[in-house]
Design a protein around this motif. Structure first.
Motif, short mmCIF file in Angstrom:
data_model
loop_
_atom_site.label_atom_id
_atom_site.label_comp_id
_atom_site.label_asym_id
_atom_site.label_seq_id
_atom_site.Cartn_x
_atom_site.Cartn_y
_atom_site.Cartn_z
N VAL A 78 0.67 -1.18 0.00
CA VAL A 78 0.03 0.09 0.00
C VAL A 78 0.77 1.27 0.11
O VAL A 78 1.82 1.46 1.01
CB VAL A 78 -0.97 0.09 1.27
N VAL A 79 0.50 2.33 -0.96
CA VAL A 79 1.34 3.14 -1.39
C VAL A 79 0.61 4.44 -1.15
O VAL A 79 -0.34 4.74 -2.30
CB VAL A 79 2.53 3.22 -2.31
N PRO A 80 0.68 5.37 -0.11
CA PRO A 80 -0.28 6.72 -0.12
C PRO A 80 0.79 7.66 -1.15
O PRO A 80 1.71 7.80 -0.81
CB PRO A 80 -0.44 6.98 1.30
N VAL A 81 -0.08 8.50 -1.78
CA VAL A 81 0.73 9.50 -2.57
C VAL A 81 -0.30 11.04 -2.39
O VAL A 81 -1.60 10.62 -2.66
CB VAL A 81 0.92 9.01 -4.04
N PHE A 82 0.33 12.04 -2.50
CA PHE A 82 -0.31 13.13 -2.86
C PHE A 82 0.87 14.02 -3.38
O PHE A 82 1.76 14.35 -2.92
CB PHE A 82 -0.72 13.71 -1.38
N ASN A 83 0.31 14.56 -4.68
CA ASN A 83 1.13 15.33 -5.61
C ASN A 83 2.78 14.70 -5.59
O ASN A 83 3.86 15.04 -5.21
CB ASN A 83 1.44 16.95 -5.06
N GLU A 84 2.63 13.46 -6.25
CA GLU A 84 4.01 12.68 -6.46
C GLU A 84 4.42 12.23 -7.78
O GLU A 84 4.70 11.37 -8.09
CB GLU A 84 4.05 11.54 -5.25
N LEU A 128 -6.56 3.53 -6.02
CA LEU A 128 -7.74 4.26 -5.38
C LEU A 128 -7.54 5.81 -5.33
O LEU A 128 -6.56 6.12 -5.26
CB LEU A 128 -7.70 3.71 -4.06
N HIS A 129 -8.73 6.46 -5.44
CA HIS A 129 -8.67 7.81 -5.50
C HIS A 129 -9.62 8.34 -4.32
O HIS A 129 -10.72 7.98 -4.34
CB HIS A 129 -8.85 8.24 -6.73
N HIS A 130 -9.22 9.35 -3.58
CA HIS A 130 -10.04 10.15 -2.67
C HIS A 130 -10.75 11.10 -3.22
O HIS A 130 -10.00 11.97 -3.80
CB HIS A 130 -8.95 10.67 -1.41
N ALA A 131 -11.88 11.36 -3.08
CA ALA A 131 -12.69 12.35 -3.48
C ALA A 131 -12.53 13.63 -2.81
O ALA A 131 -12.49 14.71 -3.67
CB ALA A 131 -14.21 12.17 -3.39
N VAL A 132 -11.98 13.51 -1.67
CA VAL A 132 -11.55 14.85 -1.01
C VAL A 132 -10.09 14.43 -0.22
O VAL A 132 -10.04 13.13 0.37
CB VAL A 132 -12.76 15.14 0.27
N GLN A 133 -9.42 15.29 -0.28
CA GLN A 133 -7.95 15.21 0.26
C GLN A 133 -8.23 14.69 1.82
O GLN A 133 -8.93 15.60 2.66
CB GLN A 133 -7.07 16.28 0.30
N SER A 134 -7.56 13.72 2.40
CA SER A 134 -8.01 13.17 3.86
C SER A 134 -6.63 13.04 4.69
O SER A 134 -7.04 12.25 5.56
CB SER A 134 -8.98 11.99 3.64
N GLY A 135 -5.58 13.03 4.17
CA GLY A 135 -4.44 12.62 4.75
C GLY A 135 -3.76 11.14 5.07
O GLY A 135 -4.53 10.43 4.07
N GLN A 136 -2.65 11.10 5.28
CA GLN A 136 -1.85 9.93 5.15
C GLN A 136 -2.46 8.75 5.91
O GLN A 136 -2.54 7.77 5.26
CB GLN A 136 -0.42 10.23 5.56
N SER A 137 -2.84 8.80 6.99
CA SER A 137 -3.33 7.72 7.88
C SER A 137 -4.49 7.37 6.99
O SER A 137 -5.15 6.24 7.07
CB SER A 137 -3.67 8.24 9.17
N THR A 138 -5.48 8.41 6.76
CA THR A 138 -6.79 7.57 6.06
C THR A 138 -6.52 6.97 4.65
O THR A 138 -6.92 6.15 4.36
CB THR A 138 -7.81 9.10 5.80
N ALA A 139 -5.50 7.41 3.86
CA ALA A 139 -5.09 6.70 2.81
C ALA A 139 -4.71 5.43 3.15
O ALA A 139 -4.83 4.41 2.38
CB ALA A 139 -3.98 7.60 2.08
N ILE A 140 -3.67 5.28 4.01
CA ILE A 140 -3.15 4.03 4.40
C ILE A 140 -4.19 3.18 4.83
O ILE A 140 -4.48 1.95 4.56
CB ILE A 140 -2.12 4.13 5.44
#
Length: 247
Positions: free
Chosen positions: A10-16, A72-84
């Motif tokens: 599992v790899v969470p990403v934001f603007n990468e 997977l794609h978050h509809a709203v930015q929710s942070g790293q813990s939620t992404a994990i």
């Protein structure tokens, strides 16, 4: 019938956008054909936390050519813990490895964690990466050193580095843990609270390939004070007992 993979990464990403493809290539190189996974193989679950750059488009392009990749794609930015957590919930493997999406964790260390699991007792449910030689700035290393010292004093989790993004844990055990924002920084303490054992494993650490860090020292410290108090409270209020079913 589709066979569940032995491991989900599992790899969470934001603007990468510039780090996605190189990191995915390294994950595939580290795990394809790895004997420690047996016949189950692996999957890679990227969780895009509503990126504002081309991260999602890049993942969609890579997915067409990579059978192991799920997006997977978050509809709203929710942070790293939620992404994990959302990535773990969607994972099909009984065990999950996590990596930060900035490329500072080395996917070649995942087999090292798997090898540690193969020789560990069943009670060990978390293998946490330990960045022995940090490649961050001096101020970030200093802040992390003090944060780890304070955390260790309050939580007594016997873990030298809880902020390392590379970890290996049992999916079912993780999903039983209490969920809150920034929980990913306290997984060893939370696992121990649940009655499981944890092991710290020295791993490689690298300079960020591109992009910028999503955290600063002051912001991390301010959030961490409240989190530490909350986790300490959870540990104090925890009760565990063996359960027997009568015949």
């Amino acid at each position: 019938m589709t066979i569940a993979p032995a491991l989900s990464v599992v790899v969470p990403v934001f603007n990468e956008q510039d780090n996605v493809a190189p990191l995915l290539d390294e994950i595939l190189a580290a795990l394809r054909g790895n004997a420690l996974l047996g016949d189950g193989g692996f999957e890679v679950v990227y969780v895009d936390d509503h990126s504002r750059d081309a991260t999602l488009a890049t993942l969609q392009r890579l997915r067409a050519a990579t059978p192991e990749l799920r997006v997977l794609h978050h509809a709203v930015q929710s942070g790293q813990s939620t992404a994990i957590r959302n990535g773990v919930k969607a994972a099909r493997g009984a065990w999950v490895a996590t990596l930060d999406g900035d490329g500072q964790n080395d996917p070649a260390d995942i087999p090292k964690l798997l090898a540690q699991r193969a020789q560990a007792a069943p009670e060990v449910k978390l293998f946490a990466g330990w960045r022995v030689q940090r490649m961050d700035s001096g101020s970030k290393r200093w802040a992390s050193k003090w944060a780890n010292a304070i955390r260790a004093r309050l939580l007594r989790d016997a873990t030298p580095d809880t902020g390392c993004g590379i970890k290996l844990f049992e999916r079912a055990a993780f999903l039983e843990l209490p969920y809150f924002d920034h929980m990913h920084r306290y997984l060893p303490a939370l696992m121990q609270r649940a009655g499981w054992q944890t092991v710290s494993v020295p791993v490689n650490h690298r300079h960020r390939g591109s992009g910028v860090s999503k955290y600063n020292n002051l912001g991390r410290a301010l959030v961490g004070i409240g989190d530490l108090r909350g986790v300490a409270w959870l540990i104090r209020r925890s009760k565990r007992t063996a359960v027997e079913e009568l015949p």
